[in-house]
Design an enzyme around this catalytic site. Structure first.
Site, mmCIF file in Angstrom:
data_model
loop_
_atom_site.group_PDB
_atom_site.id
_atom_site.type_symbol
_atom_site.label_atom_id
_atom_site.label_comp_id
_atom_site.label_asym_id
_atom_site.label_seq_id
_atom_site.Cartn_x
_atom_site.Cartn_y
_atom_site.Cartn_z
ATOM 1 N N ASP A 1 -1.479 -4.350 11.341
ATOM 2 C CA ASP A 1 -2.775 -4.974 11.077
ATOM 3 C C ASP A 1 -3.801 -4.291 11.975
ATOM 4 O O ASP A 1 -3.506 -3.946 13.118
ATOM 5 C CB ASP A 1 -2.729 -6.484 11.350
ATOM 6 C CG ASP A 1 -3.854 -7.212 10.629
ATOM 7 O OD1 ASP A 1 -4.128 -6.860 9.465
ATOM 8 O OD2 ASP A 1 -4.468 -8.118 11.224
ATOM 9 N N ASN B 1 0.846 -1.195 0.000
ATOM 10 C CA ASN B 1 0.000 0.000 0.000
ATOM 11 C C ASN B 1 0.891 1.258 0.000
ATOM 12 O O ASN B 1 1.456 1.636 1.025
ATOM 13 C CB ASN B 1 -0.893 -0.045 1.249
ATOM 14 C CG ASN B 1 -1.864 1.115 1.295
ATOM 15 O OD1 ASN B 1 -1.580 2.205 0.802
ATOM 16 N ND2 ASN B 1 -3.025 0.862 1.890
ATOM 17 N N GLY C 1 -13.534 1.498 5.059
ATOM 18 C CA GLY C 1 -13.860 0.393 5.964
ATOM 19 C C GLY C 1 -15.134 0.656 6.760
ATOM 20 O O GLY C 1 -16.167 1.018 6.190
ATOM 21 N N TYR C 2 -15.029 0.512 8.061
ATOM 22 C CA TYR C 2 -16.198 0.662 8.939
ATOM 23 C C TYR C 2 -16.349 2.090 9.482
ATOM 24 O O TYR C 2 -17.123 2.305 10.408
ATOM 25 C CB TYR C 2 -16.070 -0.311 10.120
ATOM 26 C CG TYR C 2 -16.080 -1.765 9.742
ATOM 27 C CD1 TYR C 2 -17.274 -2.480 9.656
ATOM 28 C CD2 TYR C 2 -14.899 -2.446 9.476
ATOM 29 C CE1 TYR C 2 -17.278 -3.831 9.312
ATOM 30 C CE2 TYR C 2 -14.891 -3.785 9.126
ATOM 31 C CZ TYR C 2 -16.078 -4.471 9.048
ATOM 32 O OH TYR C 2 -16.086 -5.816 8.706
#
Lengths: 173, 199
Positions: free
Chosen positions: B70, B10, B151-152
């Site tokens: 992560d 990334n 994402g969320y």
């Protein structure tokens, strides 16, 4: 890869005689480099030739086995120089060469243990009380030994005895 | 200047870390620059494990300082799920919209909306792995709100705030996010121990 029973079987009576000999030195306040040299030369825990990035072999998990035959030392924070000497003596007295040991520094809980799949032994220095539970053998065959913090072991002879008994009983078991 | 190899493809993340670490005399480089183009399988059962797997993957190949991260959303009422499976909660390939829909439907009628975002960074130097963690607590909203973030972010409202991450500016979010907190811990560590860690 050696399993735990292989691992136990290669320990000789002589090695345990060494443990008692080492215990005396271990409890001495001044580190003795000669003792460290002697201990690291013990080859009872021969390393597997399996590459560390070999495919997962754990029967009970789909997680990657990334520490084939390694000994993993868990510490909540980086050891000071004197704590590092103490740590070297502990691992050396167990017959472990430094290149067989991986050190991990951070906060670890029981739920974090799966990440060390493939390791043969985990020494976790971080228990907060005198009540150190017995060693545990995980389903993956990993022996997990909770140990009192290094900072405490540095100054507390009784804490050293607790650790030493724990190491002896877990390796004898 | 010492290089730290980032086990990620990334480029945005790599650039972001480079900006932060460069003033300390270190360089962040993506592992692609070292010719590692393989996708790393994230088969870990915890965030720590995944971070370790990725960092070790790079370290085993380069034998140089390596780092990885992560992140995951941990929902209290779901016993910490989706956690390590956050990106693929609704299956593969990862799809944020499907993940959000599944999470909201799973949480329907649930009074306990507590959740936390958590990031774990793993750095391996000289055969020693160091872990740095950042988290932020908050609530899962009953519907998606806002268009920013990813994402969320649109269903996570940090504690003490009335906006979701997706309704905040990038600066607002970065000031409090789990990732920036983990990065902050890592940078503090490098500031204090950088000399010792220089191979």
């Amino acid at each position: 890869m050696n399993n735990i029973s292989d691992w136990n079987s290669i320990r000789s009576h002589q090695l345990f005689q060494r443990f008692f000999f080492d215990e005396v030195l271990f409890l001495a306040s001044d580190p003795d480099p000669r003792q460290l040299e002697t201990s690291t030369s013990v080859g009872a825990y021969a390393q597997s030739s399996t590459p560390v990035d070999a495919p997962a072999q754990s029967p009970s998990s789909n997680s990657t086995s990334i520490f084939e035959e390694k000994v993993v030392v868990l510490l909540p924070e980086s050891p000071t120089e004197t704590q590092q000497v103490l740590l070297n003596k502990i691992t050396a007295a167990c017959g472990l060469a430094q290149d067989q040991t991986n050190m991990h520094i951070g906060i670890f809980g029981q739920e974090d243990i799966p990440q060390f799949l493939g390791a043969r032994l985990i020494l976790s220095f971080g228990a907060l009380t005198n009540i150190v539970p017995d060693h545990q053998v995980h389903s993956d065959g990993i022996k997990y030994i909770p140990c009192l913090p290094l900072g405490r072991l540095e100054t507390d002879a009784n804490a050293k005895k607790i650790l030493w008994n724990s190491l002896k009983s877990s390796i004898l078991a | 200047m010492t290089n730290i190899w980032f086990a990620s493809h990334n480029t945005h993340k790599i650039q972001e870390l480079q900006t932060l670490i460069h003033p300390l005399g270190w360089n962040i480089k993506g592992i692609e620059e070292a010719g590692i183009i393989d996708e790393i399988e994230e088969t870990g059962l915890t965030l720590q494990e995944n971070a370790l797997i990725k960092a070790k993957f790079a370290y085993d190949r380069l034998n140089k300082p390596c780092i990885s991260d992560d992140s995951g959303l941990e929902v209290s009422a779901l016993g910490g799920r989706p956690g390590v499976h956050s990106a693929r909660f609704a299956g593969l390939p990862p799809d944020s919209e499907k993940n959000i829909k599944l999470l909201l439907s799973t949480m329907k009628g649930q009074e306990n909306r507590k959740a936390q975002f958590r990031t774990v960074i793993c750095m391996i130097i000289n055969n020693t792995a160091y872990y740095f963690e950042g988290s932020i607590q908050g609530d899962i909203t009953s519907e998606a709100r806002g268009v920013g973030g990813f994402g969320y972010d649109s269903i996570f409202m940090p504690e003490g705030h009335q906006q979701t991450f997706a309704e905040m500016t990038i600066e607002q979010k970065n000031n409090m996010s789990h990732r920036s907190r983990a990065v902050g811990c890592w940078l503090d560590f490098l500031k204090e121990n950088g000399g010792f860690l220089n191979p």
